[in-house]
Every structure is written in structure tokens, then in C-alpha cells.
Design an enzyme around this catalytic site. Structure first.
Site, PDB file in Angstrom:
ATOM      1  N   HIS A 162      77.942 -56.685   4.462  1.00 44.50           N
ATOM      2  CA  HIS A 162      77.655 -56.801   3.071  1.00 44.50           C
ATOM      3  C   HIS A 162      79.052 -56.844   2.376  1.00 44.50           C
ATOM      4  CE1 HIS A 162      74.554 -57.764   0.157  1.00 44.50           C
ATOM      5  NE2 HIS A 162      74.933 -56.953  -0.759  1.00 44.50           N
TER       6      HIS A 162
ATOM      7  N   SER B  83      75.410 -61.297  -3.111  1.00 43.50           N
ATOM      8  CA  SER B  83      74.153 -60.149  -3.205  1.00 43.50           C
ATOM      9  C   SER B  83      73.484 -60.661  -4.420  1.00 43.50           C
ATOM     10  CB  SER B  83      74.987 -58.960  -3.328  1.00 43.50           C
ATOM     11  OG  SER B  83      73.810 -57.848  -3.102  1.00 43.50           O
TER      12      SER B  83
ATOM     13  N   ASP C  66      74.168 -56.898   8.102  1.00 36.59           N
ATOM     14  CA  ASP C  66      74.222 -56.435   6.892  1.00 36.59           C
ATOM     15  C   ASP C  66      72.785 -55.332   6.620  1.00 36.59           C
ATOM     16  OD1 ASP C  66      73.535 -56.236   4.166  1.00 36.59           O
ATOM     17  OD2 ASP C  66      74.337 -58.193   3.672  1.00 36.59           O
TER      18      ASP C  66
END
Length: 198
Positions: A176, A65, A143
Site C-alpha cells: 500500500h 487509498s 496490500d
């Protein structure tokens, strides 16, 4: 981290919880927010000097991320003389064009232009020759941040223009989360091992 002199805001995407791996130039963050130097100088120095890790430039970098953004931009800025390989899970690929990055760069930098020097898409687009043999990215198709925040297609498009190879694996049904990383971390370890084992 808990020093009252360190500025913070009640937000997960800015302040102590979100350094964006840059050296802030805008007050009040410019005094303490030097995460770029922490990764590239302090942490790597500790690992090398105390544990003999990273000897002779044998270092790889990876992240998830915002950490994936950090891994990509640090590797691209420092080049393959500093890092042998780079990979990322669900990275923020074009932060100058997404809400997370726009907020961070406006808050940490005195000039919005400074953000381009910490945007993987901008850095890849400016390459005159490939910086790495390959850049590995894994991204989940489920995601929630994919379209608005992560934008891997922008990085791939820039790579096609500059000639930098990017392997983007779109993993069906993954989000995610930690479980996504756990599912594919072995392939990233193997990827880096190819460049580190000499």
C-alpha cells in the site's frame, strides 16, 4: 486544520486525517468537513481561474487509498462532462461494506443511506450506461488492506453488470506504500493524457 473549532479525534481513519471526500451532514463535522465541495468547486476553481488548468472541462482525477475512493466517487457523481478520465491506486472501492467506510459514514452522515452516494461500487452498479471509456485501477497483491478494506472485486463485479469498463491491474508483491505508486504512476499519467490531449 489546526483551528481548535475544527472537531477531531485521535484516529488515523476518522476526523482531520480522513475526510472521505464527502460533505458531512452530522454534527459536529457538518460545519467544517466539506471536502467534496473543496475538490469539486474550490480547488478546481482556483486551478482554473488562476492557472488556466481545467479549461473547457479538460480535467482528470486520480488518488490513492481513501484518495482513490474520492477520485472514483467524485468522477462517477460528476460525470464525464466534469472529468475526462479517472484512475486510482489501491482505492477503497466499496466503503459501505468495509470497516473504514462504515465508521466514516456513520460519523459524518445523519443517514447511513447517504454513504451509498459516495460508494464507487454502488455508483457503478446504478449506471444506465458507461460513464467513462475506461477506469484504471492499480492494486498491489501484498496490500495488507486488500481483503478487508479495499475490495476491488466488488467494483469489478458491479462494472460487469452495468457495462462500465474497468481495467484492474493486480500488481504482484506490491503493498500500500509510496513505492507502489512510484512504480506505476507513469502509466496513469499516460492513461489520462489520452483523454486530455485534444
Amino acid at each position: 486544520r489546526h483551528d481548535e473549532d475544527v472537531p477531531n479525534v485521535d484516529s488515523y481513519d476518522f476526523g482531520i486525517g480522513a475526510s472521505f471526500y464527502i460533505n458531512a451532514t452530522k454534527a459536529p463535522y457538518d460545519k467544517h468537513f466539506h471536502m467534496y465541495d473543496y475538490i469539486t468547486k474550490e480547488l478546481t476553481g482556483v486551478l482554473h481561474n488562476n492557472f488556466n488548468i481545467g479549461k473547457d472541462g479538460l480535467k482528470s482525477i486520480s488518488g490513492h487509498s481513501m484518495g482513490g475512493h474520492g477520485a472514483l466517487t467524485i468522477a462517477l457523481r460528476e460525470g464525464n462532462s466534469s472529468w475526462k478520465s479517472v484512475s486510482a491506486f489501491s482505492p477503497i472501492c466499496n466503503p459501505t461494506k468495509c470497516p473504514w467506510g462504515e465508521k466514516a459514514f456513520a460519523g459524518y452522515f445523519t443517514s447511513a443511506e447517504d454513504g451509498k452516494g459516495h460508494d464507487a461500487t454502488c455508483l457503478v452498479e446504478s449506471l444506465e450506461s458507461p460513464a467513462f471509456g475506461d477506469i484504471l485501477i492499480d492494486q498491489g497483491t501484498a496490500d495488507d488492506f486488500l481483503v478487508e478494506q479495499l475490495k476491488p472485486e466488488s467494483l469489478v463485479e458491479a462494472a460487469e453488470k452495468s457495462g462500465q469498463k474497468v481495467t484492474l491491474n493486480m500488481r504482484k508483491g506490491f503493498d500500500h506504500s509510496y513505492y507502489f505508486i512510484a512504480a506505476f504512476i507513469e502509466s496513469h499519467v499516460d492513461f489520462h493524457a489520452k483523454y486530455l490531449i485534444q
